[in-house]
Design an enzyme around this catalytic site. Structure first.
Site, PDB file in Angstrom:
ATOM      1  N   GLY A 237      45.689  27.034  90.158  1.00 38.70           N
ATOM      2  CA  GLY A 237      46.097  28.300  89.540  1.00 38.70           C
ATOM      3  C   GLY A 237      46.180  29.403  90.564  1.00 38.70           C
ATOM      4  N   ASN A 238      46.292  30.619  90.092  1.00 40.50           N
ATOM      5  CA  ASN A 238      46.323  31.761  91.005  1.00 40.50           C
ATOM      6  C   ASN A 238      45.625  32.936  90.340  1.00 40.50           C
ATOM      7  OD1 ASN A 238      48.406  33.446  89.536  1.00 40.50           O
ATOM      8  ND2 ASN A 238      49.481  31.513  89.787  1.00 40.50           N
ATOM      9  N   ARG A 239      45.531  34.033  91.077  1.00 38.42           N
ATOM     10  CA  ARG A 239      44.694  35.141  90.602  1.00 38.42           C
ATOM     11  C   ARG A 239      45.439  36.179  89.775  1.00 38.42           C
ATOM     12  NH1 ARG A 239      40.213  36.266  94.848  1.00 38.42           N
ATOM     13  NH2 ARG A 239      40.709  38.414  94.368  1.00 38.42           N
ATOM     14  N   SER A 240      46.644  35.865  89.340  1.00 37.28           N
ATOM     15  CA  SER A 240      47.375  36.869  88.578  1.00 37.28           C
ATOM     16  C   SER A 240      46.723  37.096  87.208  1.00 37.28           C
ATOM     17  CB  SER A 240      48.830  36.424  88.389  1.00 37.28           C
ATOM     18  OG  SER A 240      49.480  37.344  87.565  1.00 37.28           O
TER      19      SER A 240
ATOM     20  N   ALA B 172      53.222  34.904  88.152  1.00 41.15           N
ATOM     21  CA  ALA B 172      53.029  34.158  89.402  1.00 41.15           C
ATOM     22  C   ALA B 172      53.161  32.685  89.027  1.00 41.15           C
ATOM     23  CB  ALA B 172      51.662  34.462  89.981  1.00 41.15           C
TER      24      ALA B 172
END
Ligand code: CTP
Length: 412
Positions: free
Chosen positions: A201-204, A273
């Site tokens: 995943g990502n931090r968005s 993102a």
């Protein structure tokens, strides 16, 4: 314009003095309606001097002119700042045992509130439910911001700065320049499953996309928000009578939803993102160290959704004059290098506008504040915005509106 500024009892009331000053300076007739409690923080003489209008908290003053309803009836805009947890609860319940309460019930004007309270009180389900109720009724919520609170705590709960409250409030009564537009916005970050408990995943957080969706709806557009793993707290900010939410998880799900929406959307904003890669296989069993399958994860490339949307538009399966907007989070701190990259990215993806977000420790992901430059079709910077994500969203829609030109050419 006749503007009523309601003030409830919180230390942030001192900042509202500046908001009133700005409104008066801009030529508006401002009547301040403090609660009894508010006067313990800033007294009536200050409000009277700054607004140049008499101030009262009582429903029994000026009875001949039925002041308790007249103020609300005559207002073009009502702002409540600070809006404490108590005042928000009373608004949600429609309680009218003071002048601010009766004014709020008697008005048909847009209502804008700027909450201010301790982070715990803001996060409390009761407050969140009340905020959701108010939003669903069309009340516009500005902030609260993340930051230092009275007593040394920090977290979400600090009242927005007077300048942004005033700007947002005036924008609410601004012309509905996006009325009739169908808009699709993606927000959040995709999660690509590795096994039933793990993902890439990502931090968005989704905050920027939600702000973009909300601004469009405020300005009259009908919005679909394709939300990839956006937390419930952030998603509450998307509650709006003109926003429909479509939750998705993976890049493939987001791509499918956006393609469907883009076929009927005049403007498409890819603020999410999207993971560039996903695990080649998602195991249906939890992977274990013993099994040795966690050391290396084979990845395969995901489709570039934005580029795919540009391609289908070029192939004719989009409404005429559709505008495609991309976002790019960049960590390059040198502005010139960042612009070169942004121009190339906009062209490569086939977007009309690319909003470039500086994602360093102070800006971007998971932060309330943002710094954005918007690259236009000819590669020039058509807009810049620094500040709350709402300010960035406003700049973005200004750029979209300019690009689309006057609404009268609709349908050509
Ligand atoms: N995007 C997309 N599909 C992807 C990846 C990105 O639609 N598979 C969109 C994003 O929503 C965003 C824009 O493309 O609007 C730019 O995203 P970014 O991650 O900066 O672009 P990348 O293609 O990943 O470029 P790079 O990683 O090389 O910086």
């Amino acid at each position: 314009m006749d503007i009523v500024v309601g003030v409830s009892g919180g230390i942030a009331a001192y900042k509202t003095v500046q908001a009133v000053r700005l409104l008066v300076k801009a030529g508006h007739a401002v009547t301040v309606v403090p609660t009894e409690d508010a006067l313990r923080f800033v007294g009536a003489p200050t409000w009277e001097a700054i607004s140049r209008h008499p101030v009262t908290t009582s429903v029994h003053d000026d009875v001949a002119r039925v002041r308790h309803v007249a103020l609300g009836q005559g207002a073009d805009l009502v702002i409540v700042a600070p809006a404490t947890a108590n005042t928000i609860a009373r608004m949600a319940a429609g309680i009218a045992d003071n002048l601010l309460g009766t004014t709020l019930l008697a008005t048909e004007a847009p209502v804008v509130i700027a909450p201010a309270m301790h982070a715990e009180m803001w996060r409390h389900p009761a407050t969140q439910a009340n905020i959701a109720t108010l939003r669903a009724r069309g009340v516009v919520i500005v902030g609260p911001e993340d930051g230092e609170l009275a007593g040394g705590d920090s977290g979400p709960g600090r009242m927005s700065e007077p300048e942004s409250i005033v700007e947002r409030a005036l924008a609410v009564v601004a012309p509905q320049d996006l009325a009739g537009l169908r808009v699709a916005v993606s927000a959040g970050g995709t999660r690509e499953p590795i096994d039933p408990v793990r993902f890439l995943g990502n931090r968005s957080s989704g905050r920027q996309g939600v702000a973009v969706a909300h601004e469009a709806a405020d300005r009259g557009a009908d919005v679909v928000l394709v939300a990839a793993n956006v937390g419930a707290d952030v998603l509450t900010a998307a509650l709006h009578p003109r926003i429909r939410i479509r939750p998705v998880g993976t890049a493939a799900e987001l791509g499918a939803a956006m393609k469907e929406e883009a076929e009927v959307s005049d403007v498409v904003v890819m603020a999410a993102a999207v993971a560039d890669y996903r695990p080649a296989t998602a195991s249906d069993q939890k992977l274990t160290k013993e099994g040795g399958r966690l050391e290396r994860i084979e990845l395969v490339e995901n489709e570039d959704v934005l580029a795919a949307l540009a391609a289908s538009r070029a192939a004719g399966s989009a409404p005429a004059r559709q505008v495609l907007v991309g976002f790019a989070a960049e960590t390059l701190t040198d502005p010139a290098a960042r612009r070169v990259r942004a121009r190339r990215k906009r062209e490569r993806k086939g977007a009309d506008l690319l909003a470039v977000n500086l994602a360093d420790a102070e800006h971007g992901f998971e932060r309330a504040d943002n710094a954005v430059e918007i690259v236009g079709p000819d590669g020039t910077i058509v807009a810049e915005a620094v500040g709350a994500k709402q300010d960035v969203a406003a700049a973005l829609w200004d750029a979209v509106a300019t690009l689309r030109g006057p609404a009268s050419s609709e349908g050509q």
